[in-house]
Design a protein around this motif. Structure first.
Motif, PDB file in Angstrom:
ATOM      1  N   ASP A   6      83.479  -4.950  77.881  1.00 24.58           N
ATOM      2  CA  ASP A   6      82.844  -5.797  78.895  1.00 24.58           C
ATOM      3  C   ASP A   6      82.633  -7.235  78.429  1.00 24.58           C
ATOM      4  O   ASP A   6      82.836  -8.175  79.194  1.00 24.58           O
ATOM      5  CB  ASP A   6      81.508  -5.193  79.338  1.00 24.58           C
ATOM      6  N   GLU A   7      82.240  -7.413  77.170  1.00 23.01           N
ATOM      7  CA  GLU A   7      81.972  -8.755  76.661  1.00 23.01           C
ATOM      8  C   GLU A   7      83.254  -9.584  76.594  1.00 23.01           C
ATOM      9  O   GLU A   7      83.262 -10.768  76.947  1.00 23.01           O
ATOM     10  CB  GLU A   7      81.311  -8.702  75.281  1.00 23.01           C
ATOM     11  N   THR A   8      84.337  -8.963  76.156  1.00 18.67           N
ATOM     12  CA  THR A   8      85.607  -9.693  76.067  1.00 18.67           C
ATOM     13  C   THR A   8      86.160  -9.986  77.458  1.00 18.67           C
ATOM     14  O   THR A   8      86.651 -11.087  77.718  1.00 18.67           O
ATOM     15  CB  THR A   8      86.625  -8.917  75.212  1.00 18.67           C
ATOM     16  N   ALA A   9      86.065  -9.012  78.362  1.00 20.40           N
ATOM     17  CA  ALA A   9      86.521  -9.233  79.741  1.00 20.40           C
ATOM     18  C   ALA A   9      85.757 -10.398  80.361  1.00 20.40           C
ATOM     19  O   ALA A   9      86.344 -11.250  81.029  1.00 20.40           O
ATOM     20  CB  ALA A   9      86.352  -7.965  80.573  1.00 20.40           C
ATOM     21  N   SER A  10      84.463 -10.450  80.128  1.00 24.30           N
ATOM     22  CA  SER A  10      83.651 -11.546  80.641  1.00 24.30           C
ATOM     23  C   SER A  10      84.077 -12.878  80.010  1.00 24.30           C
ATOM     24  O   SER A  10      84.190 -13.900  80.698  1.00 24.30           O
ATOM     25  CB  SER A  10      82.174 -11.274  80.365  1.00 24.30           C
ATOM     26  N   ALA A  11      84.351 -12.870  78.698  1.00 25.48           N
ATOM     27  CA  ALA A  11      84.783 -14.096  78.017  1.00 25.48           C
ATOM     28  C   ALA A  11      86.121 -14.580  78.573  1.00 25.48           C
ATOM     29  O   ALA A  11      86.330 -15.789  78.746  1.00 25.48           O
ATOM     30  CB  ALA A  11      84.890 -13.859  76.513  1.00 25.48           C
ATOM     31  N   VAL A  12      87.031 -13.651  78.881  1.00 23.39           N
ATOM     32  CA  VAL A  12      88.330 -14.022  79.463  1.00 23.39           C
ATOM     33  C   VAL A  12      88.118 -14.690  80.816  1.00 23.39           C
ATOM     34  O   VAL A  12      88.687 -15.752  81.095  1.00 23.39           O
ATOM     35  CB  VAL A  12      89.252 -12.787  79.584  1.00 23.39           C
ATOM     36  N   MET A  13      87.292 -14.089  81.661  1.00 21.51           N
ATOM     37  CA  MET A  13      87.081 -14.651  83.001  1.00 21.51           C
ATOM     38  C   MET A  13      86.337 -15.984  82.951  1.00 21.51           C
ATOM     39  O   MET A  13      86.679 -16.912  83.680  1.00 21.51           O
ATOM     40  CB  MET A  13      86.350 -13.656  83.899  1.00 21.51           C
ATOM     41  N   LYS A  14      85.341 -16.095  82.084  1.00 23.90           N
ATOM     42  CA  LYS A  14      84.626 -17.373  81.956  1.00 23.90           C
ATOM     43  C   LYS A  14      85.558 -18.472  81.462  1.00 23.90           C
ATOM     44  O   LYS A  14      85.504 -19.606  81.939  1.00 23.90           O
ATOM     45  CB  LYS A  14      83.417 -17.213  81.035  1.00 23.90           C
ATOM     46  N   ALA A  15      86.430 -18.132  80.519  1.00 23.72           N
ATOM     47  CA  ALA A  15      87.402 -19.119  80.033  1.00 23.72           C
ATOM     48  C   ALA A  15      88.374 -19.507  81.144  1.00 23.72           C
ATOM     49  O   ALA A  15      88.743 -20.673  81.269  1.00 23.72           O
ATOM     50  CB  ALA A  15      88.152 -18.577  78.820  1.00 23.72           C
ATOM     51  N   SER A  16      88.784 -18.533  81.964  1.00 19.78           N
ATOM     52  CA  SER A  16      89.710 -18.862  83.062  1.00 19.78           C
ATOM     53  C   SER A  16      89.049 -19.809  84.051  1.00 19.78           C
ATOM     54  O   SER A  16      89.706 -20.715  84.569  1.00 19.78           O
ATOM     55  CB  SER A  16      90.218 -17.594  83.751  1.00 19.78           C
ATOM     56  N   GLN A  17      87.758 -19.653  84.292  1.00 26.36           N
ATOM     57  CA  GLN A  17      87.044 -20.574  85.179  1.00 26.36           C
ATOM     58  C   GLN A  17      86.978 -21.974  84.574  1.00 26.36           C
ATOM     59  O   GLN A  17      87.290 -22.972  85.240  1.00 26.36           O
ATOM     60  CB  GLN A  17      85.629 -20.060  85.446  1.00 26.36           C
ATOM     61  N   LYS A  18      86.568 -22.058  83.317  1.00 29.57           N
ATOM     62  CA  LYS A  18      86.427 -23.349  82.626  1.00 29.57           C
ATOM     63  C   LYS A  18      87.779 -24.063  82.552  1.00 29.57           C
ATOM     64  O   LYS A  18      87.892 -25.247  82.854  1.00 29.57           O
ATOM     65  CB  LYS A  18      85.876 -23.120  81.214  1.00 29.57           C
ATOM     66  N   LEU A  19      88.816 -23.317  82.187  1.00 31.87           N
ATOM     67  CA  LEU A  19      90.123 -23.937  82.013  1.00 31.87           C
ATOM     68  C   LEU A  19      90.798 -24.260  83.340  1.00 31.87           C
ATOM     69  O   LEU A  19      91.539 -25.241  83.427  1.00 31.87           O
ATOM     70  CB  LEU A  19      91.003 -23.052  81.138  1.00 31.87           C
ATOM     71  N   SER A  20      90.548 -23.474  84.373  1.00 36.65           N
ATOM     72  CA  SER A  20      91.069 -23.813  85.706  1.00 36.65           C
ATOM     73  C   SER A  20      90.489 -25.144  86.158  1.00 36.65           C
ATOM     74  O   SER A  20      91.207 -25.991  86.703  1.00 36.65           O
ATOM     75  CB  SER A  20      90.724 -22.721  86.723  1.00 36.65           C
ATOM     76  N   THR A  21      89.210 -25.347  85.909  1.00 38.70           N
ATOM     77  CA  THR A  21      88.571 -26.616  86.249  1.00 38.70           C
ATOM     78  C   THR A  21      89.211 -27.757  85.474  1.00 38.70           C
ATOM     79  O   THR A  21      89.512 -28.821  86.043  1.00 38.70           O
ATOM     80  CB  THR A  21      87.053 -26.544  85.967  1.00 38.70           C
ATOM     81  N   ALA A  22      89.460 -27.550  84.188  1.00 42.30           N
ATOM     82  CA  ALA A  22      90.094 -28.590  83.369  1.00 42.30           C
ATOM     83  C   ALA A  22      91.498 -28.896  83.864  1.00 42.30           C
ATOM     84  O   ALA A  22      91.878 -30.067  84.001  1.00 42.30           O
ATOM     85  CB  ALA A  22      90.136 -28.144  81.903  1.00 42.30           C
ATOM     86  N   LEU A  23      92.289 -27.855  84.144  1.00 38.29           N
ATOM     87  CA  LEU A  23      93.661 -28.056  84.630  1.00 38.29           C
ATOM     88  C   LEU A  23      93.675 -28.833  85.944  1.00 38.29           C
ATOM     89  O   LEU A  23      94.488 -29.740  86.130  1.00 38.29           O
ATOM     90  CB  LEU A  23      94.374 -26.718  84.797  1.00 38.29           C
ATOM     91  N   LYS A  24      92.769 -28.470  86.857  1.00 38.35           N
ATOM     92  CA  LYS A  24      92.712 -29.160  88.154  1.00 38.35           C
ATOM     93  C   LYS A  24      92.339 -30.627  87.975  1.00 38.35           C
ATOM     94  O   LYS A  24      92.895 -31.507  88.636  1.00 38.35           O
ATOM     95  CB  LYS A  24      91.727 -28.463  89.081  1.00 38.35           C
ATOM     96  N   SER A  25      91.417 -30.892  87.077  1.00 40.57           N
ATOM     97  CA  SER A  25      90.971 -32.259  86.848  1.00 40.57           C
ATOM     98  C   SER A  25      92.059 -33.108  86.183  1.00 40.57           C
ATOM     99  O   SER A  25      92.287 -34.252  86.570  1.00 40.57           O
ATOM    100  CB  SER A  25      89.716 -32.243  85.981  1.00 40.57           C
ATOM    101  N   LEU A  26      92.724 -32.545  85.190  1.00 42.17           N
ATOM    102  CA  LEU A  26      93.685 -33.318  84.405  1.00 42.17           C
ATOM    103  C   LEU A  26      95.067 -33.438  85.032  1.00 42.17           C
ATOM    104  O   LEU A  26      95.708 -34.484  84.927  1.00 42.17           O
ATOM    105  CB  LEU A  26      93.829 -32.685  83.013  1.00 42.17           C
ATOM    106  N   PHE A  27      95.546 -32.369  85.668  1.00 36.42           N
ATOM    107  CA  PHE A  27      96.938 -32.350  86.134  1.00 36.42           C
ATOM    108  C   PHE A  27      97.078 -32.387  87.649  1.00 36.42           C
ATOM    109  O   PHE A  27      98.178 -32.485  88.157  1.00 36.42           O
ATOM    110  CB  PHE A  27      97.673 -31.144  85.543  1.00 36.42           C
ATOM    111  N   ARG A  28      95.966 -32.287  88.363  1.00 38.57           N
ATOM    112  CA  ARG A  28      95.969 -32.363  89.830  1.00 38.57           C
ATOM    113  C   ARG A  28      97.010 -31.435  90.487  1.00 38.57           C
ATOM    114  O   ARG A  28      97.781 -31.863  91.343  1.00 38.57           O
ATOM    115  CB  ARG A  28      96.197 -33.793  90.303  1.00 38.57           C
ATOM    116  N   PRO A  29      97.046 -30.160  90.082  1.00 41.76           N
ATOM    117  CA  PRO A  29      98.006 -29.245  90.704  1.00 41.76           C
ATOM    118  C   PRO A  29      97.586 -28.923  92.135  1.00 41.76           C
ATOM    119  O   PRO A  29      96.442 -29.148  92.531  1.00 41.76           O
ATOM    120  CB  PRO A  29      97.920 -27.996  89.824  1.00 41.76           C
ATOM    121  N   ASP A  30      98.528 -28.359  92.888  1.00 43.90           N
ATOM    122  CA  ASP A  30      98.212 -27.901  94.242  1.00 43.90           C
ATOM    123  C   ASP A  30      97.447 -26.584  94.202  1.00 43.90           C
ATOM    124  O   ASP A  30      96.860 -26.177  95.198  1.00 43.90           O
ATOM    125  CB  ASP A  30      99.500 -27.736  95.050  1.00 43.90           C
TER     126      ASP A  30
END
Length: 138
Positions: free
Chosen positions: A55-79
């Motif tokens: 559970d802890e690792t699954a949560s860490a994976v999802m939290k990282a996906s949220q943080k990094l999705s935000t970074a990708l959207k901000s930096l690369f402006r994908p659709d």
């Protein structure tokens, strides 16, 4: 360590571009990116498939996906962002990992139709009953 995924996630493999990590996971740039910013999130503990994550690792994976999705959207402006995880024989790394792929209209990334008709769309009620029955008894 025999597992390439473990060596990558734990900083042992040379040349890996780690962009974010914590005690549970490492997030790296894919060496064959579909688009710029294509990332992989790997657990540091060896796990083959997603259902093996604690559970802890699954949560860490999802939290990282949220943080990094935000970074990708901000930096690369994908659709948009495609997030996927390939398991079983489709897991070419033989170590659980999640892809975060910045997406653009007409970038060529496809979700294709099945090659062979299987009729699953005609069995939605039966499929639902199978799944809910299994979940009720697990």
């Amino acid at each position: 360590m025999d597992c390439l995924g473990c060596r990558i996630a734990n900083g042992i493999e040379a040349g890996v571009q780690i962009v974010y990590e914590n005690e549970k996971i490492a997030c790296i740039l894919d060496i064959a990116p579909f688009n710029e910013g294509h990332l992989l999130i790997l657990p540091k503990k060896h796990v083959l498939d997603v259902e093996e994550l604690d559970d802890e690792t699954a949560s860490a994976v999802m939290k990282a996906s949220q943080k990094l999705s935000t970074a990708l959207k901000s930096l690369f402006r994908p659709d948009g962002i495609t997030i996927c995880q390939n398991g079983g024989k489709f897991n070419d790394l033989h170590h659980c990992h999640m892809h975060l792929i910045p997406r653009y209209e007409r970038d060529g990334f496809t979700w294709s139709e099945p090659l062979h008709a299987h009729g699953a769309e005609k069995r939605l009620r039966e499929t639902k009953d199978k799944l809910t029955g299994w979940l009720a008894h697990s």
